[in-house]
Motif scaffolding. Structure first.
Motif, PDB file in Angstrom:
ATOM      1  N   HIS A  50       0.829  -1.202   0.000  1.00 29.26           N
ATOM      2  CA  HIS A  50       0.000   0.000   0.000  1.00 29.26           C
ATOM      3  C   HIS A  50       0.868   1.258   0.000  1.00 29.26           C
ATOM      4  O   HIS A  50       1.882   1.324   0.705  1.00 29.26           O
ATOM      5  CB  HIS A  50      -0.901   0.025   1.233  1.00 29.26           C
ATOM      6  CG  HIS A  50      -1.916  -1.062   1.243  1.00 29.26           C
ATOM      7  ND1 HIS A  50      -3.009  -1.053   2.081  1.00 29.26           N
ATOM      8  CD2 HIS A  50      -2.033  -2.209   0.508  1.00 29.26           C
ATOM      9  CE1 HIS A  50      -3.742  -2.141   1.877  1.00 29.26           C
ATOM     10  NE2 HIS A  50      -3.160  -2.852   0.935  1.00 29.26           N
ATOM     11  N   ARG A  51       0.476   2.252  -0.757  1.00 32.03           N
ATOM     12  CA  ARG A  51       1.188   3.535  -0.725  1.00 32.03           C
ATOM     13  C   ARG A  51       1.105   4.134   0.675  1.00 32.03           C
ATOM     14  O   ARG A  51       0.075   4.040   1.348  1.00 32.03           O
ATOM     15  CB  ARG A  51       0.594   4.517  -1.726  1.00 32.03           C
ATOM     16  CG  ARG A  51       0.864   4.182  -3.163  1.00 32.03           C
ATOM     17  CD  ARG A  51       0.635   5.414  -4.055  1.00 32.03           C
ATOM     18  NE  ARG A  51      -0.676   6.000  -3.867  1.00 32.03           N
ATOM     19  CZ  ARG A  51      -0.909   7.313  -3.806  1.00 32.03           C
ATOM     20  NH1 ARG A  51       0.093   8.174  -3.883  1.00 32.03           N
ATOM     21  NH2 ARG A  51      -2.137   7.778  -3.661  1.00 32.03           N
ATOM     22  N   ALA A  52       2.191   4.784   1.090  1.00 40.15           N
ATOM     23  CA  ALA A  52       2.230   5.362   2.439  1.00 40.15           C
ATOM     24  C   ALA A  52       3.151   6.565   2.473  1.00 40.15           C
ATOM     25  O   ALA A  52       4.038   6.716   1.625  1.00 40.15           O
ATOM     26  CB  ALA A  52       2.700   4.323   3.448  1.00 40.15           C
ATOM     27  N   THR A  53       2.931   7.414   3.466  1.00 42.80           N
ATOM     28  CA  THR A  53       3.805   8.563   3.696  1.00 42.80           C
ATOM     29  C   THR A  53       4.128   8.652   5.176  1.00 42.80           C
ATOM     30  O   THR A  53       3.226   8.603   6.024  1.00 42.80           O
ATOM     31  CB  THR A  53       3.141   9.870   3.235  1.00 42.80           C
ATOM     32  OG1 THR A  53       2.943   9.818   1.820  1.00 42.80           O
ATOM     33  CG2 THR A  53       4.027  11.071   3.563  1.00 42.80           C
ATOM     34  N   SER A 135       7.914   8.973   1.147  1.00 41.86           N
ATOM     35  CA  SER A 135       6.742   8.414   0.479  1.00 41.86           C
ATOM     36  C   SER A 135       7.144   7.240  -0.397  1.00 41.86           C
ATOM     37  O   SER A 135       8.184   7.274  -1.066  1.00 41.86           O
ATOM     38  CB  SER A 135       6.058   9.480  -0.394  1.00 41.86           C
ATOM     39  OG  SER A 135       5.636  10.579   0.385  1.00 41.86           O
ATOM     40  N   ALA A 345      -0.080   9.081   6.426  1.00 44.79           N
ATOM     41  CA  ALA A 345      -1.087   8.783   5.405  1.00 44.79           C
ATOM     42  C   ALA A 345      -0.825   7.408   4.824  1.00 44.79           C
ATOM     43  O   ALA A 345       0.340   6.997   4.678  1.00 44.79           O
ATOM     44  CB  ALA A 345      -1.054   9.831   4.299  1.00 44.79           C
ATOM     45  N   ILE A 346      -1.897   6.689   4.504  1.00 44.81           N
ATOM     46  CA  ILE A 346      -1.764   5.348   3.928  1.00 44.81           C
ATOM     47  C   ILE A 346      -2.951   5.060   3.029  1.00 44.81           C
ATOM     48  O   ILE A 346      -4.062   5.552   3.260  1.00 44.81           O
ATOM     49  CB  ILE A 346      -1.668   4.263   5.024  1.00 44.81           C
ATOM     50  CG1 ILE A 346      -1.418   2.886   4.432  1.00 44.81           C
ATOM     51  CG2 ILE A 346      -2.914   4.226   5.885  1.00 44.81           C
ATOM     52  CD1 ILE A 346      -0.216   2.219   4.916  1.00 44.81           C
ATOM     53  N   ALA A 347      -2.712   4.287   1.987  1.00 43.38           N
ATOM     54  CA  ALA A 347      -3.793   3.841   1.114  1.00 43.38           C
ATOM     55  C   ALA A 347      -4.407   2.575   1.694  1.00 43.38           C
ATOM     56  O   ALA A 347      -3.728   1.790   2.368  1.00 43.38           O
ATOM     57  CB  ALA A 347      -3.268   3.585  -0.295  1.00 43.38           C
ATOM     58  N   LEU A 356      -4.844   8.164  -0.628  1.00 38.92           N
ATOM     59  CA  LEU A 356      -4.227   8.117   0.693  1.00 38.92           C
ATOM     60  C   LEU A 356      -5.191   8.638   1.745  1.00 38.92           C
ATOM     61  O   LEU A 356      -5.883   9.638   1.533  1.00 38.92           O
ATOM     62  CB  LEU A 356      -2.947   8.961   0.720  1.00 38.92           C
ATOM     63  CG  LEU A 356      -1.761   8.416  -0.085  1.00 38.92           C
ATOM     64  CD1 LEU A 356      -0.680   9.475  -0.195  1.00 38.92           C
ATOM     65  CD2 LEU A 356      -1.203   7.151   0.540  1.00 38.92           C
ATOM     66  N   ARG A 357      -5.218   7.950   2.871  1.00 42.21           N
ATOM     67  CA  ARG A 357      -6.065   8.328   3.998  1.00 42.21           C
ATOM     68  C   ARG A 357      -5.179   8.879   5.121  1.00 42.21           C
ATOM     69  O   ARG A 357      -4.246   8.214   5.559  1.00 42.21           O
ATOM     70  CB  ARG A 357      -6.832   7.097   4.491  1.00 42.21           C
ATOM     71  CG  ARG A 357      -7.539   7.274   5.832  1.00 42.21           C
ATOM     72  CD  ARG A 357      -8.366   6.028   6.170  1.00 42.21           C
ATOM     73  NE  ARG A 357      -7.588   4.803   6.131  1.00 42.21           N
ATOM     74  CZ  ARG A 357      -6.885   4.328   7.156  1.00 42.21           C
ATOM     75  NH1 ARG A 357      -6.827   4.997   8.306  1.00 42.21           N
ATOM     76  NH2 ARG A 357      -6.205   3.190   7.040  1.00 42.21           N
TER      77      ARG A 357
END
Length: 459
Positions: A50-53, A135, A345-347, A356-357
């Motif tokens: 999952h995409r993350a920051t 990211s 933030a994470i998808a 991203l949430r």
């Protein structure tokens, strides 16, 4: 890497690896075991893709500090390029039960392919300033936590302490001399961090070789003591190094040492160094004596457990340069920068297009602020910092007052884009420091005037 696993320790619930010999330049194990076990669990449930920051920030500055200085970014990008897991390292992780087959396969192919944005090295930061943003996928970002924090926390702590000493010295040269008071690699990093914020030189040769920090040094008390008398020691040093050298005059009696130094080297002696006694009293006496001996051009360097407060107390003393060691490189003078690395933030699904949430901790005393942030420093009409503006929408930055963007693109898709020279970092730091008000530079205990917390969102 080679090593053996103590199976009895494993059976007892302990992990001992002995001995380990690193044969390459890999920085991958400059980390904590829980980074690998988090990756293992994330691979198992799919979160790793999952995409993350993640964001690096400090909730607070060390007690009494009014600003912090970012340092270590250049060392971090160098370490990131060597963040590769060797076969030997992976074998160790499997043997001690940290990595399973899926994790081992992931690590064998690992290379960071994400993005990093950060405050420039030498930049000032305040509570909740988004100093560094990482990211990528959750799997690759989570692995970097310990490496990022160990470098930024150590270097920023040194740089902040050193910047305060530069203020106290008021233009007089400062020499970093802390190598014998800390770990050998920490000494090299400390010399670099101090130089970036205005120190003139270091005594550490490795810092000169690795980072281009100017190196200086002449003699210690042992050289004088190795000779039949002080005169013979001074004569030997001058014969080898010339009259421009610095003679250490306080081995026996400072006044007598100064007279002998001038008698041996002549009135063109470059400098004397005083390492004992009350520096204000000793420097005043030394200047009077040197002038009476017609050595008016001979400079006075003071060393010995100095910090910013002791340097400031010597503002009116006839001291030409300072040598600083213990209280720069140890926790007494450079308390931790207290930076942390938090997921913001994470998808909720894999894929480059998954939204991203924002996420945030809410625990008492350790809350964080969710969402990807951008920062600028708004300036008043006189060019002084008026506000640290941190927002989630980049196009809102700088609309209300003149200011400048604080974050730069450091890494894109795993490639380092931002690698300024030490001289460029020094110049940027000088410019950033001019934006502070006199009360920000006050060395007495105080609280930061600015904050990086978004308006109305301070935890």
């Amino acid at each position: 890497m080679t090593g053996t696993i103590d199976r009895r320790a494993l059976d007892a619930g302990h992990t001992l690896v002995t001995p380990l010999t690193t044969t390459g330049a890999s920085t991958a194990l400059h980390t904590d075991a829980y980074e690998i076990t988090m990756l293992r669990a994330a691979l198992a449930d799919g979160t790793a893709a999952h995409r993350a920051t993640f964001e690096v920030f400090a909730r607070r500055l060390p007690a009494g500090r009014r600003y912090g200085v970012v340092a270590g970014l250049g060392r971090l990008t160098e370490a990131l390029q060597e963040f590769r897991f060797t076969a030997g390292q992976i074998a160790m992780l499997r043997a001690i039960g940290v990595a399973d087959d899926a994790t081992a396969a992931y690590l064998a192919e690992f290379a960071f392919t994400g993005n990093i944005d950060a405050y420039r090295e030498g930049e000032l930061y305040f509570p909740y300033s988004p100093v560094l943003t990482v990211s990528g996928t959750f799997g690759e970002c989570v692995l970097l936590e310990t490496l990022v924090l160990s470098i930024l926390n150590a270097d920023s702590a040194i740089a902040t302490a050193a910047a305060r000493m530069v203020t106290a010295a008021a233009g007089r040269p400062l020499i970093e001399m802390g190598s014998r008071r800390t770990h050998e690699e920490a000494a090299v990093a400390a010399a670099r961090a101090a130089y970036l914020v205005g120190f003139t030189a270091t005594s550490n040769l490795q810092a000169g070789l690795r980072h281009g920090v100017p190196v200086t040094g002449t003699s210690g008390h042992a050289f004088v003591l190795a000779h039949a008398d002080e005169r013979a020691g001074f004569a030997g040093q001058v014969a080898a190094l010339g009259t421009g050298t610095t003679l250490l005059v306080d081995t026996y009696d400072t006044g007598a040492g100064i007279r002998t130094a001038i008698d041996v080297a002549g009135t063109d002696l470059g400098a004397i160094r005083i390492d004992s006694g009350d520096p204000a009293i000793e420097a005043a006496r030394a200047r009077t004596l040197l002038d009476s001996l017609d050595a008016r051009g001979t400079r006075i360097t003071v060393t010995g457990d100095l910090d910013e407060h002791r340097i400031a107390a010597l503002a009116d003393a006839p001291v030409d340069a300072f040598g600083v060691g213990t209280r720069l490189v140890t926790g007494a003078g450079a308390p931790t920068a207290e930076m942390i690395y938090k997921l913001v933030a994470i998808a909720d699904a894999p894929g480059a297009d998954a939204p991203l949430r924002p996420v945030a901790k809410r625990s008492v005393g350790k809350a964080s602020i969710g969402g990807i942030k951008r920062a600028s420093r708004e300036l008043d009409d006189a060019g002084h910092a008026a506000r640290e503006r941190v927002v989630a929408t980049p196009d809102l930055i700088g609309r209300t007052r003149p200011g400048r963007l604080l974050q730069v693109s450091v890494v894109r898709h795993g490639t380092v884009l931002h690698s300024p020279t030490p001289e460029e970092v020094r110049a940027h730091h000088r410019r950033a420091k001019t934006e502070l008000l006199p009360r920000d530079l006050d060395l007495s205990p105080g609280t930061p005037r600015l904050t990086g917390a978004p308006a109305g969102r301070t935890p």
